[in-house]
Enzyme design. Structure first.
Site, mmCIF file in Angstrom:
data_model
loop_
_atom_site.group_PDB
_atom_site.id
_atom_site.type_symbol
_atom_site.label_atom_id
_atom_site.label_comp_id
_atom_site.label_asym_id
_atom_site.label_seq_id
_atom_site.Cartn_x
_atom_site.Cartn_y
_atom_site.Cartn_z
ATOM 1 C CG ASN A 210 28.347 -6.357 59.666
ATOM 2 O OD1 ASN A 210 27.780 -5.955 60.664
ATOM 3 N ND2 ASN A 210 28.169 -5.792 58.470
ATOM 4 C CG ASP A 279 33.006 -2.575 52.240
ATOM 5 O OD1 ASP A 279 32.408 -1.482 52.271
ATOM 6 O OD2 ASP A 279 33.845 -2.923 53.097
ATOM 7 N N PRO A 305 26.945 -0.062 46.628
ATOM 8 C CG PRO A 305 24.755 0.752 46.769
ATOM 9 C CD PRO A 305 25.544 -0.511 46.531
ATOM 10 C CB ILE A 307 24.904 4.544 51.887
ATOM 11 C CG1 ILE A 307 24.377 3.223 51.322
ATOM 12 C CG2 ILE A 307 23.762 5.455 52.321
ATOM 13 C CD1 ILE A 307 23.851 2.256 52.356
ATOM 14 C CE LYS A 341 33.707 5.773 52.781
ATOM 15 N NZ LYS A 341 32.703 4.786 53.143
HETATM 16 O O1 PMT Z 1 26.039 -1.859 65.829
HETATM 17 P P1 PMT Z 1 26.972 -1.988 67.028
HETATM 18 O O2 PMT Z 1 27.095 -3.416 67.489
HETATM 19 O O3 PMT Z 1 26.587 -1.038 68.123
HETATM 20 O O4 PMT Z 1 28.440 -1.586 66.525
HETATM 21 C C1 PMT Z 1 28.680 -0.273 66.137
HETATM 22 C C2 PMT Z 1 29.605 -0.204 64.916
HETATM 23 C C3 PMT Z 1 30.969 -0.744 65.282
HETATM 24 C C4 PMT Z 1 29.032 -0.996 63.754
HETATM 25 C C5 PMT Z 1 29.658 1.312 64.518
HETATM 26 O O5 PMT Z 1 30.174 2.044 65.589
HETATM 27 C C6 PMT Z 1 30.557 1.557 63.309
HETATM 28 O O6 PMT Z 1 31.733 1.792 63.438
HETATM 29 N N1 PMT Z 1 29.971 1.526 62.092
HETATM 30 C C7 PMT Z 1 30.715 1.650 60.821
HETATM 31 C C8 PMT Z 1 31.591 0.450 60.674
HETATM 32 C C9 PMT Z 1 32.155 0.254 59.291
HETATM 33 O O7 PMT Z 1 31.910 -0.759 58.764
HETATM 34 O O8 PMT Z 1 32.863 1.211 58.781
HETATM 35 P P2 PMT Z 1 33.396 1.195 57.245
HETATM 36 O O9 PMT Z 1 34.815 1.499 57.332
HETATM 37 O O10 PMT Z 1 33.007 -0.019 56.467
HETATM 38 O O11 PMT Z 1 32.569 2.366 56.619
HETATM 39 C C10 PMT Z 1 32.893 3.720 56.853
HETATM 40 C C11 PMT Z 1 31.644 4.544 56.783
HETATM 41 O O12 PMT Z 1 31.042 4.429 55.486
HETATM 42 C C12 PMT Z 1 30.568 4.169 57.779
HETATM 43 O O13 PMT Z 1 29.963 5.369 58.206
HETATM 44 C C13 PMT Z 1 29.578 3.335 56.955
HETATM 45 O O14 PMT Z 1 28.241 3.448 57.449
HETATM 46 C C14 PMT Z 1 29.711 3.963 55.584
HETATM 47 N N2 PMT Z 1 29.498 3.032 54.461
HETATM 48 C C15 PMT Z 1 30.393 2.017 54.226
HETATM 49 C C16 PMT Z 1 30.211 1.203 53.130
HETATM 50 C C17 PMT Z 1 29.094 1.427 52.289
HETATM 51 N N3 PMT Z 1 28.889 0.647 51.228
HETATM 52 N N4 PMT Z 1 28.233 2.406 52.537
HETATM 53 C C18 PMT Z 1 28.408 3.220 53.615
HETATM 54 O O15 PMT Z 1 27.590 4.128 53.855
#
Ligand code: PMT
Length: 402
Positions: A210, A279, A305, A307, A341
């Site tokens: 991404n 994901d 997973p 994390i 979470k």
């Molecule tokens: O890297 P940059 O260009 O500076 O951009 C920053 C960002 C937009 C990437 C950052 O600010 C951000 O929002 N990161 C999380 C984006 C995201 O994909 O969120 P999510 O909805 O998929 O996940 C939610 C949370 O779960 C996040 O804290 C993520 O790290 C965590 N997660 C998600 C999926 C997974 N399999 N494991 C995780 O730990």
């Protein structure tokens, strides 16, 4: 916001393209309550007009060593005595050389030589000039003399080169000034941060990923380190240099990221998941490049997973902070993630036409906990990271909050 209330700061500006950042630095210093006296070299005035700095600081800019009218008012010795701190940003290679040589050939160099206040330099120059052994010798001399050197950062330069020599961002300099010499908010804590994208290999040359650049996560790591934490940064593939003074663990896939996080999660007091983790990953990663013989190919994906959820579910878990990037109903979805979470705090990126956080130097964040919601507004990622870390420090009441 950590305060510099009533501190007298002499801001020295020398000649370099990064001088444009000094206007923002002046504004930020004023916002933090400092009184700012700008002193410019002649070369600096080729890059930014003294009038801009005068308007921002509310004081006439000083630039002349042998100025009879000024010497009868606030001469170089008075400026040197007035200063609680002297910050030179940007500090050019030429200025660094003059300072290392103990020269007082212009007003700024004379003030630096005369002052007993701490001197902080934020170097900015072409990467070749920074790497030259003469510059490195001068830097070593200044460090031995007790001068603090902030940066430089690495990256693309105005001249087109790539490498070390970029002046630190104003937010990073402010962060140093507000935290140095004080007991720090995260002293004695271990903070683990994930950043960047993950890369889920389809075959040796293709993969799923991404647009995360890592900028947000690296800024959070730098802010946590500046707040006194021992920081582990677990990062997917990015083009960034890790912030100095932290433990850096580069990884590629979500599974590798999880393994790196689990390495010392028991010692972790605060966990911040900034990474944009894929994901799903291909059910199978081919060892050889897939040939394009077939008309269509079906890719089976399996769940990666989570994390963040794994960390939050631990019995002896750290204070756990997530990020959320959603285009629709971000606040509602973030609340759901906070709950599902089991997080202590979640930082929601506001994504709309005016704010696309992926890859940008700016972001707009809202912090949500079970009990409150704080809009941090739109700002540079380093300023937002500083605010986030200060909120975390405020809420973190001890090891392994339940
Ligand atoms: O890297 P940059 O260009 O500076 O951009 C920053 C960002 C937009 C990437 C950052 O600010 C951000 O929002 N990161 C999380 C984006 C995201 O994909 O969120 P999510 O909805 O998929 O996940 C939610 C949370 O779960 C996040 O804290 C993520 O790290 C965590 N997660 C998600 C999926 C997974 N399999 N494991 C995780 O730990």
């Amino acid at each position: 916001m950590p305060s510099l209330a009533d501190q007298h700061i002499v801001l020295g500006i020398t000649g370099g393209i990064a001088a444009y950042k000094s206007a923002e630095l002046t504004r930020r210093l004023m916002d933090h309550g400092a009184q700012v006296q700008v002193v410019m070299t002649d070369a600096a005035k080729a890059f930014i007009a003294p009038l801009t700095l005068q308007a921002l600081s509310g004081r006439a800019v000083r630039d002349t060593l042998l100025d009879p009218s000024a010497e009868s008012g606030m001469g170089h010795i008075e400026i040197a005595r007035w200063a609680d701190r002297l910050v030179v940003a940007p500090a050019s290679a030429d200025f660094i050389a003059r300072l290392a040589g103990g020269m007082a050939s212009d007003l700024l160099a004379a003030v630096c030589l005369a002052t007993s206040a701490p001197v902080v330099l934020a170097p900015a120059m072409n990467q070749g000039m920074w790497r030259k052994s003469a510059t490195q010798r001068n830097i070593a001399t200044l460090k031995a003399d007790g001068v603090t050197i902030l940066g430089p950062a690495s990256g693309e330069q105005a001249c087109g080169d790539v490498g070390p020599g970029r002046m630190l961002e104003p937010g990073e300099i402010i962060s140093h000034l507000t935290h140095s010499g004080q007991a720090k908010a995260l002293d004695g804590t271990h903070v683990t941060i994930t950043a960047g994208p993950t890369w889920e290999a389809i075959d040796p040359v293709r993969g799923l990923s991404n647009h995360s650049s890592g900028k947000m996560g690296y800024a959070v790591a730098a802010a946590a380190a500046a707040a006194g934490a021992a920081v582990t940064l677990v990062s997917g593939p990015t083009a960034l240099d890790p912030p100095p003074g932290i433990q850096y663990r580069p990884v590629r896939s979500a599974e590798e990221m999880l393994a790196a996080v689990e390495q010392d999660i028991e010692a972790c007091d605060v966990f911040i998941g900034v990474a944009a983790v894929a994901d799903y990953r291909p059910a199978q990663s081919e060892n050889s490049k897939i040939k394009k013989n077939a008309e269509s190919v079906t890719l089976e994906l399996v769940r990666n997973p989570d994390i963040l959820a794994r960390v939050a579910q631990q019995q002896k878990r750290p204070f756990t902070v997530g990020f959320a990037a959603e285009t629709d109903q971000p606040i509602a979805y973030a609340r759901e993630k906070l709950h599902n979470k089991g997080l202590d705090l979640i930082a929601v990126n506001q994504i709309d036409e005016a704010n696309n956080p992926f890859g940008s130097d700016q972001n707009r964040l809202v912090l949500i906990s079970k009990n409150d919601e704080i809009d941090l507004g739109r700002d540079s990622k380093s300023a937002l990271a500083e605010q986030l870390i200060s909120e975390i420090a405020h809420r973190y009441h001890g090891p392994h909050s339940a």
